[in-house]
Design a protein around this motif. Sequence first.
Motif, mmCIF file in Angstrom:
data_model
loop_
_atom_site.group_PDB
_atom_site.id
_atom_site.type_symbol
_atom_site.label_atom_id
_atom_site.label_comp_id
_atom_site.label_asym_id
_atom_site.label_seq_id
_atom_site.Cartn_x
_atom_site.Cartn_y
_atom_site.Cartn_z
ATOM 1 N N SER A 102 105.637 6.616 80.349
ATOM 2 C CA SER A 102 105.025 8.083 81.321
ATOM 3 C C SER A 102 103.858 6.769 82.082
ATOM 4 C CB SER A 102 104.013 8.060 79.399
ATOM 5 O OG SER A 102 103.152 6.994 79.500
ATOM 6 N N VAL A 103 103.936 5.585 82.324
ATOM 7 C CA VAL A 103 103.203 5.129 83.740
ATOM 8 C C VAL A 103 103.208 5.722 85.127
ATOM 9 C CG1 VAL A 103 102.953 3.450 82.450
ATOM 10 C CG2 VAL A 103 104.702 3.082 84.366
ATOM 11 N N ALA A 104 104.905 6.457 85.046
ATOM 12 C CA ALA A 104 105.254 7.304 86.215
ATOM 13 C C ALA A 104 104.816 8.904 86.044
ATOM 14 C CB ALA A 104 106.669 7.015 86.791
ATOM 15 N N ALA A 105 104.022 9.054 84.972
ATOM 16 C CA ALA A 105 103.719 10.343 85.249
ATOM 17 C C ALA A 105 102.522 10.735 85.811
ATOM 18 C CB ALA A 105 102.871 11.284 82.756
ATOM 19 N N ALA A 106 102.090 11.776 86.254
ATOM 20 C CA ALA A 106 101.026 12.494 87.262
ATOM 21 C C ALA A 106 100.151 12.762 86.933
ATOM 22 C CB ALA A 106 101.441 14.277 87.622
ATOM 23 N N VAL A 107 98.414 11.624 87.133
ATOM 24 C CA VAL A 107 97.719 11.542 86.774
ATOM 25 C C VAL A 107 96.470 12.525 86.617
ATOM 26 C CG1 VAL A 107 95.648 11.322 87.087
ATOM 27 C CG2 VAL A 107 97.544 9.394 88.098
ATOM 28 N N THR A 108 96.036 13.374 85.212
ATOM 29 C CA THR A 108 95.718 14.543 85.200
ATOM 30 C C THR A 108 93.657 14.691 85.651
ATOM 31 O OG1 THR A 108 94.261 13.623 83.179
ATOM 32 C CG2 THR A 108 96.756 14.401 83.569
ATOM 33 N N GLU A 109 93.827 15.907 85.953
ATOM 34 C CA GLU A 109 93.054 15.939 86.501
ATOM 35 C C GLU A 109 91.423 15.281 86.128
ATOM 36 O OE1 GLU A 109 94.713 18.103 85.567
ATOM 37 O OE2 GLU A 109 95.599 19.201 87.565
ATOM 38 N N ASP A 110 91.016 15.290 84.966
ATOM 39 C CA ASP A 110 89.980 14.281 84.575
ATOM 40 C C ASP A 110 90.111 12.726 84.687
ATOM 41 O OD1 ASP A 110 88.982 16.807 83.340
ATOM 42 O OD2 ASP A 110 89.538 16.416 81.426
ATOM 43 N N ALA A 111 91.305 12.282 84.954
ATOM 44 C CA ALA A 111 91.551 11.125 85.064
ATOM 45 C C ALA A 111 91.203 11.192 86.580
ATOM 46 C CB ALA A 111 93.259 10.472 84.856
ATOM 47 N N ARG A 112 91.971 11.775 87.324
ATOM 48 C CA ARG A 112 91.745 11.653 88.582
ATOM 49 C C ARG A 112 90.382 12.176 88.801
ATOM 50 N NH1 ARG A 112 94.411 15.310 89.968
ATOM 51 N NH2 ARG A 112 96.608 14.428 90.112
ATOM 52 N N ALA A 113 89.288 12.725 88.538
ATOM 53 C CA ALA A 113 88.195 12.846 88.654
ATOM 54 C C ALA A 113 87.535 11.741 88.134
ATOM 55 C CB ALA A 113 87.398 13.861 88.541
ATOM 56 N N TYR A 114 87.513 10.779 86.493
ATOM 57 C CA TYR A 114 87.139 9.752 86.497
ATOM 58 C C TYR A 114 87.423 8.759 86.302
ATOM 59 C CZ TYR A 114 82.597 8.355 84.051
ATOM 60 O OH TYR A 114 81.966 7.750 82.669
ATOM 61 N N TYR A 115 88.667 8.819 84.862
ATOM 62 C CA TYR A 115 88.412 8.065 84.329
ATOM 63 C C TYR A 115 88.882 6.931 84.587
ATOM 64 C CZ TYR A 115 87.695 10.752 80.393
ATOM 65 O OH TYR A 115 87.030 11.852 79.164
ATOM 66 N N MET A 116 90.279 6.859 85.861
ATOM 67 C CA MET A 116 90.539 5.816 86.440
ATOM 68 C C MET A 116 90.008 5.843 88.189
ATOM 69 S SD MET A 116 93.441 5.178 85.552
ATOM 70 C CE MET A 116 93.905 4.528 86.152
ATOM 71 N N VAL A 117 88.929 6.761 88.002
ATOM 72 C CA VAL A 117 87.948 6.422 89.542
ATOM 73 C C VAL A 117 87.005 5.364 88.994
ATOM 74 C CG1 VAL A 117 86.566 7.870 90.983
ATOM 75 C CG2 VAL A 117 88.717 8.871 90.620
ATOM 76 N N LEU A 118 86.453 5.588 88.108
ATOM 77 C CA LEU A 118 85.007 4.685 87.685
ATOM 78 C C LEU A 118 85.355 3.666 88.110
ATOM 79 C CD1 LEU A 118 82.293 4.725 86.197
ATOM 80 C CD2 LEU A 118 82.522 4.825 83.891
ATOM 81 N N PRO A 119 86.982 3.018 86.746
ATOM 82 C CA PRO A 119 87.246 1.349 87.093
ATOM 83 C C PRO A 119 87.370 0.597 88.866
ATOM 84 C CG PRO A 119 88.134 3.089 85.076
ATOM 85 C CD PRO A 119 87.926 4.248 85.822
ATOM 86 N N LYS A 120 87.283 1.790 89.623
ATOM 87 C CA LYS A 120 87.914 1.054 90.484
ATOM 88 C C LYS A 120 86.771 0.985 91.276
ATOM 89 C CE LYS A 120 92.252 2.765 90.873
ATOM 90 N NZ LYS A 120 93.323 3.802 91.880
ATOM 91 N N VAL A 121 85.495 2.384 90.936
ATOM 92 C CA VAL A 121 84.932 1.776 92.040
ATOM 93 C C VAL A 121 83.858 0.927 90.943
ATOM 94 C CG1 VAL A 121 81.912 2.719 92.332
ATOM 95 C CG2 VAL A 121 84.542 4.076 92.110
ATOM 96 N N VAL A 122 84.011 0.536 89.802
ATOM 97 C CA VAL A 122 83.449 -0.610 89.204
ATOM 98 C C VAL A 122 83.738 -1.996 90.137
ATOM 99 C CG1 VAL A 122 82.851 -2.093 87.263
ATOM 100 C CG2 VAL A 122 82.494 0.754 87.431
ATOM 101 N N ALA A 123 84.978 -2.530 90.106
ATOM 102 C CA ALA A 123 85.705 -3.527 90.908
ATOM 103 C C ALA A 123 85.410 -3.401 91.973
ATOM 104 C CB ALA A 123 87.249 -3.108 90.173
ATOM 105 N N ALA A 124 85.091 -2.553 92.783
ATOM 106 C CA ALA A 124 84.868 -2.175 94.326
ATOM 107 C C ALA A 124 83.698 -2.828 94.548
ATOM 108 C CB ALA A 124 85.611 -1.304 95.135
ATOM 109 N N SER A 125 82.580 -2.465 93.644
ATOM 110 C CA SER A 125 81.160 -2.425 94.162
ATOM 111 C C SER A 125 80.393 -3.763 93.031
ATOM 112 C CB SER A 125 80.220 -1.041 93.968
ATOM 113 O OG SER A 125 80.466 -0.718 91.936
ATOM 114 N N HIS A 126 81.839 -4.319 92.360
ATOM 115 C CA HIS A 126 81.239 -5.121 91.294
ATOM 116 C C HIS A 126 79.747 -4.245 90.352
ATOM 117 C CE1 HIS A 126 84.267 -7.578 94.115
ATOM 118 N NE2 HIS A 126 82.721 -7.953 94.597
#
Length: 241
Positions: A102-126
């Motif tokens: 299922s890791v190859a499944a499409a990312v849903t709207e909520d995940a694309r807007a927040y749940y996967m975005v926030l971790p990337k922002v935290v990792a990039a901005s520290h």
Amino acid sequence: MRFFTHRPIELPMTETVLAFILGQGILGSLLHFPALAGQFTLPVLISLITPFACWGLWHLYGVSGTVPKAISQLYQEFRSAPLSWQIMSLAVVFILIASGCSVAAAVTEDARAYYMVLPKVVAASHRLVPLPLYEDFSAVGLLAEMQLAALFLLGMPGGSSRLFCWLTALAGSVILFAISRCAGLARRSQIITLAMLLTSSAAALLWGTGKTDFLPQPTGLLDITTHSEAGMTYPERTLLS
């Protein structure tokens, strides 16, 4: 898990899963502090996760000797079960393993807007700051998001975080299986309980979509096991009786 002395002791493999989920909650909570301080850097992250990793490896080494015996017992009980229940058991195991795809499944709207975005922002901005227009989402707890941020900071690709959600869901399945046994269900009923979970819309529609709903659920199941009474005993049953 030794701090919860009032609860019944599980099998060594199940105890390992329980410790894994408890460690997730503790580590996810600790990761908030450097992120809020703007120090969510790779050296800080490594200094936090190294003790957990060392303790986990030491624990796995201690229980590794019980794995062959457990597998042998499961195999013997599987062979003695009726053919219909053998097929049922294999189907459940297949769904558990195949769900990793299922890791190859499409990312849903909520995940694309927040749940996967926030971790990337935290990792990039520290540092941890609310996302614009999504401030209310940050009030529900960020244990899962902080762990995903750690994966991104370690340089893991995007699919690895969703695979981590799948591994956590597998751990939750083990805990649910243990709770069913604690409730006195026979092995066949335990397998049916697990099949109900795996075939539910919550699992089928959310697995691998990038949503972090699966990560806190095993923690809730863990809470049930830690509040079990010490006097509870599990009925002696075979795997598929």
